[in-house]
Design a protein around this motif. Structure first.
Motif, PDB file in Angstrom:
ATOM      1  N   THR A  95      37.566  28.407  51.183  1.00  0.00           N
ATOM      2  CA  THR A  95      36.155  28.117  51.396  1.00  0.00           C
ATOM      3  C   THR A  95      35.952  26.651  51.778  1.00  0.00           C
ATOM      4  OG1 THR A  95      35.711  27.505  49.104  1.00  0.00           O
ATOM      5  CG2 THR A  95      35.573  29.861  49.669  1.00  0.00           C
ATOM      6  N   GLU A  96      34.709  26.297  52.162  1.00  0.00           N
ATOM      7  CA  GLU A  96      34.370  24.910  52.501  1.00  0.00           C
ATOM      8  C   GLU A  96      34.684  23.950  51.365  1.00  0.00           C
ATOM      9  OE1 GLU A  96      30.238  24.784  53.480  1.00  0.00           O
ATOM     10  OE2 GLU A  96      30.573  25.448  55.535  1.00  0.00           O
ATOM     11  N   SER A  97      34.566  24.448  50.124  1.00  0.00           N
ATOM     12  CA  SER A  97      34.823  23.586  48.972  1.00  0.00           C
ATOM     13  C   SER A  97      36.312  23.400  48.700  1.00  0.00           C
ATOM     14  CB  SER A  97      34.152  24.174  47.725  1.00  0.00           C
ATOM     15  OG  SER A  97      34.789  25.382  47.351  1.00  0.00           O
ATOM     16  N   GLY A  98      37.160  24.135  49.438  1.00  0.00           N
ATOM     17  CA  GLY A  98      38.598  24.050  49.252  1.00  0.00           C
ATOM     18  C   GLY A  98      39.150  25.095  48.299  1.00  0.00           C
ATOM     19  N   THR A  99      38.289  25.929  47.744  1.00  0.00           N
ATOM     20  CA  THR A  99      38.725  26.975  46.825  1.00  0.00           C
ATOM     21  C   THR A  99      39.292  28.141  47.615  1.00  0.00           C
ATOM     22  OG1 THR A  99      36.975  26.358  45.276  1.00  0.00           O
ATOM     23  CG2 THR A  99      37.991  28.521  44.966  1.00  0.00           C
ATOM     24  N   ARG A 100      40.436  28.637  47.179  1.00  0.00           N
ATOM     25  CA  ARG A 100      41.050  29.816  47.805  1.00  0.00           C
ATOM     26  C   ARG A 100      40.607  31.036  47.025  1.00  0.00           C
ATOM     27  NH1 ARG A 100      44.157  30.531  51.565  1.00  0.00           N
ATOM     28  NH2 ARG A 100      45.844  31.579  50.496  1.00  0.00           N
ATOM     29  N   ILE A 101      40.047  32.033  47.732  1.00  0.00           N
ATOM     30  CA  ILE A 101      39.499  33.213  47.074  1.00  0.00           C
ATOM     31  C   ILE A 101      39.977  34.505  47.730  1.00  0.00           C
ATOM     32  CG2 ILE A 101      37.407  32.031  46.302  1.00  0.00           C
ATOM     33  CD1 ILE A 101      35.921  33.489  48.638  1.00  0.00           C
ATOM     34  N   LEU A 102      39.916  35.563  46.943  1.00  0.00           N
ATOM     35  CA  LEU A 102      40.214  36.916  47.403  1.00  0.00           C
ATOM     36  C   LEU A 102      39.379  37.855  46.541  1.00  0.00           C
ATOM     37  CD1 LEU A 102      42.023  39.139  48.813  1.00  0.00           C
ATOM     38  CD2 LEU A 102      43.542  38.885  46.834  1.00  0.00           C
ATOM     39  N   PHE A 103      38.633  38.764  47.154  1.00  0.00           N
ATOM     40  CA  PHE A 103      37.895  39.770  46.407  1.00  0.00           C
ATOM     41  C   PHE A 103      38.580  41.115  46.557  1.00  0.00           C
ATOM     42  CE2 PHE A 103      34.553  36.658  46.353  1.00  0.00           C
ATOM     43  CZ  PHE A 103      33.801  36.965  45.215  1.00  0.00           C
ATOM     44  N   VAL A 104      38.779  41.793  45.421  1.00  0.00           N
ATOM     45  CA  VAL A 104      39.328  43.147  45.402  1.00  0.00           C
ATOM     46  C   VAL A 104      38.314  44.044  44.697  1.00  0.00           C
ATOM     47  CG1 VAL A 104      41.716  42.301  45.356  1.00  0.00           C
ATOM     48  CG2 VAL A 104      40.584  42.889  43.208  1.00  0.00           C
ATOM     49  N   ARG A 105      38.476  45.348  44.864  1.00  0.00           N
ATOM     50  CA  ARG A 105      37.621  46.309  44.162  1.00  0.00           C
ATOM     51  C   ARG A 105      38.470  47.095  43.171  1.00  0.00           C
ATOM     52  NH1 ARG A 105      32.482  46.606  45.994  1.00  0.00           N
ATOM     53  NH2 ARG A 105      32.094  45.970  48.147  1.00  0.00           N
ATOM     54  N   ASP A 106      37.911  47.289  41.971  1.00  0.00           N
ATOM     55  CA  ASP A 106      38.596  48.125  40.989  1.00  0.00           C
ATOM     56  C   ASP A 106      38.370  49.590  41.347  1.00  0.00           C
ATOM     57  OD1 ASP A 106      36.155  49.029  39.879  1.00  0.00           O
ATOM     58  OD2 ASP A 106      36.367  47.890  38.029  1.00  0.00           O
ATOM     59  N   PRO A 107      38.911  50.536  40.599  1.00  0.00           N
ATOM     60  CA  PRO A 107      38.773  51.952  40.965  1.00  0.00           C
ATOM     61  C   PRO A 107      37.336  52.460  41.025  1.00  0.00           C
ATOM     62  CG  PRO A 107      40.578  51.691  39.441  1.00  0.00           C
ATOM     63  CD  PRO A 107      39.874  50.366  39.508  1.00  0.00           C
ATOM     64  N   ASP A 108      36.377  51.764  40.368  1.00  0.00           N
ATOM     65  CA  ASP A 108      34.964  52.137  40.434  1.00  0.00           C
ATOM     66  C   ASP A 108      34.201  51.316  41.464  1.00  0.00           C
ATOM     67  OD1 ASP A 108      34.285  54.278  38.522  1.00  0.00           O
ATOM     68  OD2 ASP A 108      35.156  52.905  37.067  1.00  0.00           O
ATOM     69  N   GLU A 109      34.906  50.552  42.284  1.00  0.00           N
ATOM     70  CA  GLU A 109      34.350  49.690  43.325  1.00  0.00           C
ATOM     71  C   GLU A 109      33.664  48.442  42.785  1.00  0.00           C
ATOM     72  OE1 GLU A 109      32.240  51.578  46.517  1.00  0.00           O
ATOM     73  OE2 GLU A 109      33.477  53.371  46.405  1.00  0.00           O
ATOM     74  N   ASN A 110      33.895  48.106  41.501  1.00  0.00           N
ATOM     75  CA  ASN A 110      33.416  46.832  40.975  1.00  0.00           C
ATOM     76  C   ASN A 110      34.224  45.715  41.629  1.00  0.00           C
ATOM     77  OD1 ASN A 110      31.542  47.792  38.888  1.00  0.00           O
ATOM     78  ND2 ASN A 110      33.385  48.619  37.930  1.00  0.00           N
ATOM     79  N   LEU A 111      33.541  44.624  41.976  1.00  0.00           N
ATOM     80  CA  LEU A 111      34.216  43.494  42.599  1.00  0.00           C
ATOM     81  C   LEU A 111      34.906  42.615  41.564  1.00  0.00           C
ATOM     82  CD1 LEU A 111      31.541  42.497  45.240  1.00  0.00           C
ATOM     83  CD2 LEU A 111      33.872  43.262  45.714  1.00  0.00           C
ATOM     84  N   VAL A 112      36.125  42.186  41.898  1.00  0.00           N
ATOM     85  CA  VAL A 112      36.888  41.249  41.093  1.00  0.00           C
ATOM     86  C   VAL A 112      37.306  40.116  42.026  1.00  0.00           C
ATOM     87  CG1 VAL A 112      38.929  40.893  39.659  1.00  0.00           C
ATOM     88  CG2 VAL A 112      37.759  43.116  39.617  1.00  0.00           C
TER      89      VAL A 112
END
Length: 139
Positions: free
Chosen positions: A117-134
């Motif tokens: 991100t612009e702030s320099g943070t490295r991120i990744l979003f995944v979904r659990d089996p119920d499609e909740n975001l992690v």
């Protein structure tokens, strides 16, 4: 007023065993406890008539994750995008995001490859089996 301290982040799931498998086996969290709660006081406390629930508490290295399967099951509120109002994700940290990403099973849904991100943070979003975001972020 008394001082508050964070205790846990709760995630409602449709199948507790499946969710525990994901958070334990894919994300590597340790299961601290599993238990069930019911009765009139519980139903009154959560505001759901005749409610009972099965719980699993997992250790997120200082952040307790509480997975809950309720009976009766409510309407599906999972999925959606991170910018919709309401609690939409739990964040967990790893030392090496790329290495974590490479070890994800093929069936785990990701929003994108790891991003910086612009702030320099490295991120990744995944979904659990119920499609909740992690959110997985690199520290």
């Amino acid at each position: 007023m008394q001082d508050l301290s964070a205790h846990h982040v709760g995630i409602t799931v449709s199948d507790l065993d499946r969710a525990v498998s994901f958070y334990r086996d894919v994300l590597g969290l340790d299961v601290l406890a599993r238990f069930s709660v019911g009765g009139e006081e519980f139903a009154t406390g959560v505001g759901v008539a005749n409610a009972s629930a099965d719980f699993a508490h997992l250790d997120g290295d200082g952040a307790r994750i509480e997975l809950v399967e309720y009976e009766p099951e409510g309407e599906d509120a999972t999925g959606g995008d991170v910018n919709q109002p309401g609690a939409k994700h739990v964040g967990l940290a790893v030392d090496d995001l790329d290495a974590f990403y490479e070890t994800l099973p093929d069936e785990v849904e990701t929003i994108s490859e790891p991003q910086t991100t612009e702030s320099g943070t490295r991120i990744l979003f995944v979904r659990d089996p119920d499609e909740n975001l992690v959110e997985i972020l690199e520290t």
